[in-house]
Design a protein around this motif. Structure first.
Motif, mmCIF file in Angstrom:
data_model
loop_
_atom_site.group_PDB
_atom_site.id
_atom_site.type_symbol
_atom_site.label_atom_id
_atom_site.label_comp_id
_atom_site.label_asym_id
_atom_site.label_seq_id
_atom_site.Cartn_x
_atom_site.Cartn_y
_atom_site.Cartn_z
ATOM 1 N N GLN A 1 0.828 -1.204 0.000
ATOM 2 C CA GLN A 1 0.000 0.000 0.000
ATOM 3 C C GLN A 1 0.870 1.265 0.000
ATOM 4 O OE1 GLN A 1 -3.399 0.479 -0.260
ATOM 5 N NE2 GLN A 1 -3.310 -1.680 -0.850
ATOM 6 N N SER A 2 1.907 1.277 0.835
ATOM 7 C CA SER A 2 2.814 2.433 0.873
ATOM 8 C C SER A 2 3.569 2.572 -0.439
ATOM 9 C CB SER A 2 3.800 2.303 2.032
ATOM 10 O OG SER A 2 3.127 2.350 3.277
ATOM 11 N N ALA A 3 3.961 1.429 -1.012
ATOM 12 C CA ALA A 3 4.669 1.463 -2.288
ATOM 13 C C ALA A 3 3.785 2.062 -3.378
ATOM 14 C CB ALA A 3 5.118 0.051 -2.684
ATOM 15 N N LYS A 4 2.540 1.615 -3.435
ATOM 16 C CA LYS A 4 1.628 2.150 -4.447
ATOM 17 C C LYS A 4 1.374 3.638 -4.216
ATOM 18 C CE LYS A 4 -1.790 -0.861 -4.092
ATOM 19 N NZ LYS A 4 -3.056 -1.552 -4.434
ATOM 20 N N GLY A 5 1.272 4.042 -2.959
ATOM 21 C CA GLY A 5 1.064 5.456 -2.660
ATOM 22 C C GLY A 5 2.201 6.318 -3.177
ATOM 23 N N ASP A 6 3.443 5.862 -2.985
ATOM 24 C CA ASP A 6 4.598 6.626 -3.470
ATOM 25 C C ASP A 6 4.617 6.697 -4.995
ATOM 26 O OD1 ASP A 6 5.721 7.488 -1.120
ATOM 27 O OD2 ASP A 6 7.060 5.768 -0.899
ATOM 28 N N LEU A 7 4.296 5.592 -5.643
ATOM 29 C CA LEU A 7 4.308 5.572 -7.102
ATOM 30 C C LEU A 7 3.197 6.444 -7.680
ATOM 31 C CD1 LEU A 7 5.108 1.794 -7.530
ATOM 32 C CD2 LEU A 7 6.627 3.695 -8.135
ATOM 33 N N GLN A 8 2.069 6.475 -7.018
ATOM 34 C CA GLN A 8 0.980 7.340 -7.473
ATOM 35 C C GLN A 8 1.334 8.814 -7.325
ATOM 36 O OE1 GLN A 8 -2.082 5.661 -5.048
ATOM 37 N NE2 GLN A 8 -2.557 3.986 -6.484
ATOM 38 N N LYS A 9 2.022 9.154 -6.230
ATOM 39 C CA LYS A 9 2.496 10.539 -6.056
ATOM 40 C C LYS A 9 3.508 10.896 -7.135
ATOM 41 C CE LYS A 9 1.853 10.607 -1.025
ATOM 42 N NZ LYS A 9 2.547 10.568 0.296
ATOM 43 N N LEU A 10 4.379 9.943 -7.432
ATOM 44 C CA LEU A 10 5.378 10.170 -8.481
ATOM 45 C C LEU A 10 4.693 10.461 -9.811
ATOM 46 C CD1 LEU A 10 8.481 7.852 -9.098
ATOM 47 C CD2 LEU A 10 7.267 8.982 -10.945
ATOM 48 N N ASN B 1 5.987 9.022 -16.665
ATOM 49 C CA ASN B 1 7.130 8.240 -16.184
ATOM 50 C C ASN B 1 6.845 6.759 -16.371
ATOM 51 O OD1 ASN B 1 9.022 6.826 -14.377
ATOM 52 N ND2 ASN B 1 9.536 8.879 -13.627
ATOM 53 N N SER B 2 7.442 6.177 -17.416
ATOM 54 C CA SER B 2 7.160 4.784 -17.770
ATOM 55 C C SER B 2 7.693 3.802 -16.723
ATOM 56 C CB SER B 2 7.755 4.457 -19.140
ATOM 57 O OG SER B 2 9.156 4.691 -19.150
ATOM 58 N N ASP B 3 8.803 4.141 -16.093
ATOM 59 C CA ASP B 3 9.355 3.257 -15.060
ATOM 60 C C ASP B 3 8.399 3.153 -13.875
ATOM 61 O OD1 ASP B 3 11.678 2.728 -16.474
ATOM 62 O OD2 ASP B 3 12.789 4.376 -15.572
ATOM 63 N N GLU C 1 5.134 3.646 -13.984
ATOM 64 C CA GLU C 1 3.949 2.898 -14.428
ATOM 65 C C GLU C 1 4.217 1.398 -14.365
ATOM 66 O OE1 GLU C 1 3.274 4.474 -18.308
ATOM 67 O OE2 GLU C 1 2.019 6.129 -17.598
ATOM 68 N N ALA C 2 5.380 0.993 -14.854
ATOM 69 C CA ALA C 2 5.737 -0.427 -14.851
ATOM 70 C C ALA C 2 5.886 -0.950 -13.418
ATOM 71 C CB ALA C 2 7.028 -0.651 -15.637
ATOM 72 N N GLU C 3 6.484 -0.134 -12.558
ATOM 73 C CA GLU C 3 6.686 -0.544 -11.165
ATOM 74 C C GLU C 3 5.351 -0.658 -10.441
ATOM 75 O OE1 GLU C 3 9.106 -1.590 -7.781
ATOM 76 O OE2 GLU C 3 9.406 -1.590 -9.959
ATOM 77 N N LEU C 4 4.419 0.250 -10.745
ATOM 78 C CA LEU C 4 3.101 0.215 -10.114
ATOM 79 C C LEU C 4 2.358 -1.067 -10.496
ATOM 80 C CD1 LEU C 4 0.993 1.576 -8.356
ATOM 81 C CD2 LEU C 4 0.208 2.849 -10.383
ATOM 82 N N LYS C 5 2.475 -1.465 -11.757
ATOM 83 C CA LYS C 5 1.846 -2.714 -12.203
ATOM 84 C C LYS C 5 2.483 -3.912 -11.491
ATOM 85 C CE LYS C 5 0.582 -1.038 -16.820
ATOM 86 N NZ LYS C 5 0.845 -1.156 -18.281
ATOM 87 N N ARG C 6 3.807 -3.862 -11.357
ATOM 88 C CA ARG C 6 4.508 -4.979 -10.715
ATOM 89 C C ARG C 6 4.114 -5.082 -9.241
ATOM 90 N NH1 ARG C 6 9.288 -6.482 -8.128
ATOM 91 N NH2 ARG C 6 9.840 -4.324 -7.642
ATOM 92 N N VAL C 7 4.017 -3.944 -8.567
ATOM 93 C CA VAL C 7 3.629 -3.930 -7.160
ATOM 94 C C VAL C 7 2.206 -4.463 -6.999
ATOM 95 C CG1 VAL C 7 3.116 -2.442 -5.188
ATOM 96 C CG2 VAL C 7 5.202 -2.066 -6.526
ATOM 97 N N THR C 8 1.322 -4.064 -7.895
ATOM 98 C CA THR C 8 -0.069 -4.520 -7.833
ATOM 99 C C THR C 8 -0.150 -6.029 -8.001
ATOM 100 O OG1 THR C 8 -0.813 -2.399 -8.734
ATOM 101 C CG2 THR C 8 -2.367 -4.237 -8.837
ATOM 102 N N VAL C 9 0.637 -6.572 -8.926
ATOM 103 C CA VAL C 9 0.670 -8.022 -9.151
ATOM 104 C C VAL C 9 1.227 -8.740 -7.914
ATOM 105 C CG1 VAL C 9 1.777 -9.870 -10.476
ATOM 106 C CG2 VAL C 9 0.818 -7.879 -11.654
ATOM 107 N N ASN C 10 2.317 -8.197 -7.360
ATOM 108 C CA ASN C 10 2.920 -8.821 -6.184
ATOM 109 C C ASN C 10 1.988 -8.767 -4.974
ATOM 110 O OD1 ASN C 10 5.282 -9.498 -7.511
ATOM 111 N ND2 ASN C 10 6.381 -7.655 -6.875
ATOM 112 N N GLU C 11 1.237 -7.677 -4.864
ATOM 113 C CA GLU C 11 0.278 -7.557 -3.766
ATOM 114 C C GLU C 11 -0.818 -8.612 -3.903
ATOM 115 O OE1 GLU C 11 -2.243 -4.010 -1.605
ATOM 116 O OE2 GLU C 11 -2.170 -4.057 -3.801
ATOM 117 N N ALA C 12 -1.289 -8.809 -5.129
ATOM 118 C CA ALA C 12 -2.330 -9.809 -5.366
ATOM 119 C C ALA C 12 -1.823 -11.211 -5.043
ATOM 120 C CB ALA C 12 -2.802 -9.729 -6.812
ATOM 121 N N LYS C 13 -0.581 -11.500 -5.433
ATOM 122 C CA LYS C 13 0.012 -12.798 -5.133
ATOM 123 C C LYS C 13 0.141 -13.003 -3.627
ATOM 124 C CE LYS C 13 2.773 -13.346 -9.366
ATOM 125 N NZ LYS C 13 4.153 -13.402 -9.919
#
Length: 298
Positions: free
Chosen positions: A252-261, A268-270, A272-284
């Motif tokens: 949740q904190s990771a996604k919050g930082d990426l959304q602020k970014l 910022n494509s990096d 966007e990609a990191e946010l998708k990766r975090v979301t996938v890892n959170e779901a797992k």
């Protein structure tokens, strides 16, 4: 030079100028060149101290590992050393005979050195160098230069995969400049403006090294927080902090930082990609947690 009469037990000795006979010197081996240490220099020596009266040894650096290093000419040692060693050349070996008022005075240094004792020191001078200033003695420019050097050293270690060693270099660099920002309020004073670029770079680099190596992740987050205190729109700090949160499984904190970014830099494509990766890892992680609870209560 004033040579001393042989019948006084001072054969081969001469008076060190300006000491009124308080320091006598006998050269056992000539030194190299003409240069001598200046007051305030750090010197590296070996010594053996004996009582002039009976030759008994009371101390020797040769009985311990390494040479003895100190700052000469500023009162860290007895007057006999302060005034005698500044006249020595590199690699010189001599005896400094120090009258009590140039040694330990009327009180001596019990139990080995009696009061009023004249002391003989066999001294070998290896080298000397200018003592590095303490941080509080440095100008802001000098602090920044030291910090830049530490940053370069850390970068070299980081590129070589020596992450934990690079943390030491980066933290040392921060020690030169971080205190400059202690009293920063709404605007940055001139000194802080000068130091900010290297302080930001060191903080981001040490956070990355802690992420890659075995560094403390809590302090890595604090490094990113420090950057954001100085530069609230620093996208690298948000990205780095998000990576650290992810490693701590704080999605949740990771996604919050990426959304602020992405609010600061929507393209910022990096991020966007990191946010998708975090979301996938959170779901797992949530799926694995759900499966674990199902087994526990089945």
């Amino acid at each position: 030079l004033v040579k001393m009469p042989a019948d006084a037990g001072n054969e081969g000795f001469f008076e060190v100028p300006g000491t009124d006979g308080g320091i006598l010197k006998k050269i056992l081996r000539e030194g190299k060149g003409d240069a001598t240490p200046a007051p305030g220099n750090m010197v590296s020596v070996h010594y053996t101290g004996t009582l002039q009266s009976d030759g008994s040894k009371f101390d020797s650096s040769r009985d311990r590992p390494g040479t003895f290093e100190f700052q000469v000419g500023i009162g860290q040692v007895i007057k006999g050393w302060d005034q005698g060693i500044v006249g020595m050349k590199r690699d010189e070996l001599c005896i400094l005979r120090c009258r009590s008022d140039y040694a330990y005075g009327a009180s001596g240094s019990p139990p080995k050195i009696p009061g009023g004792a004249t002391l003989d020191f066999e001294v070998e001078l290896f080298d000397w160098w200018e003592k590095e200033k303490d941080i509080w003695e440095m100008s802001t420019q000098e602090k920044v230069e030291k910090a830049e050097k530490c940053k370069d050293e850390g970068n070299t270690k980081f590129k070589a995969g020596q992450f934990d060693s690079s943390i030491v270099s980066y933290d040392k660099g921060l020690s030169y400049v971080k205190d400059i920002f202690d009293d920063v309020g709404g605007g940055l004073p001139e000194d802080a403006v000068l130091a900010q670029p290297v302080a930001v770079a060191l903080s981001l680099n040490v956070a990355q090294a802690k992420l890659k190596g075995n560094g403390d992740l809590k302090s890595a987050i604090e490094d990113c927080n420090f950057v954001l205190k100085l530069d609230p729109s620093n996208t690298k700090a948000f990205f780095r902090r998000a990576q650290i949160h992810t490693k701590k499984a704080d999605f949740q904190s990771a996604k919050g930082d990426l959304q602020k970014l992405l609010e600061i830099d929507p393209k910022n494509s990096d991020a966007e990609a990191e946010l998708k990766r975090v979301t996938v890892n959170e779901a797992k992680a949530m799926k694995a947690e759900k499966a674990m609870f199902s087994k526990m209560f089945s």
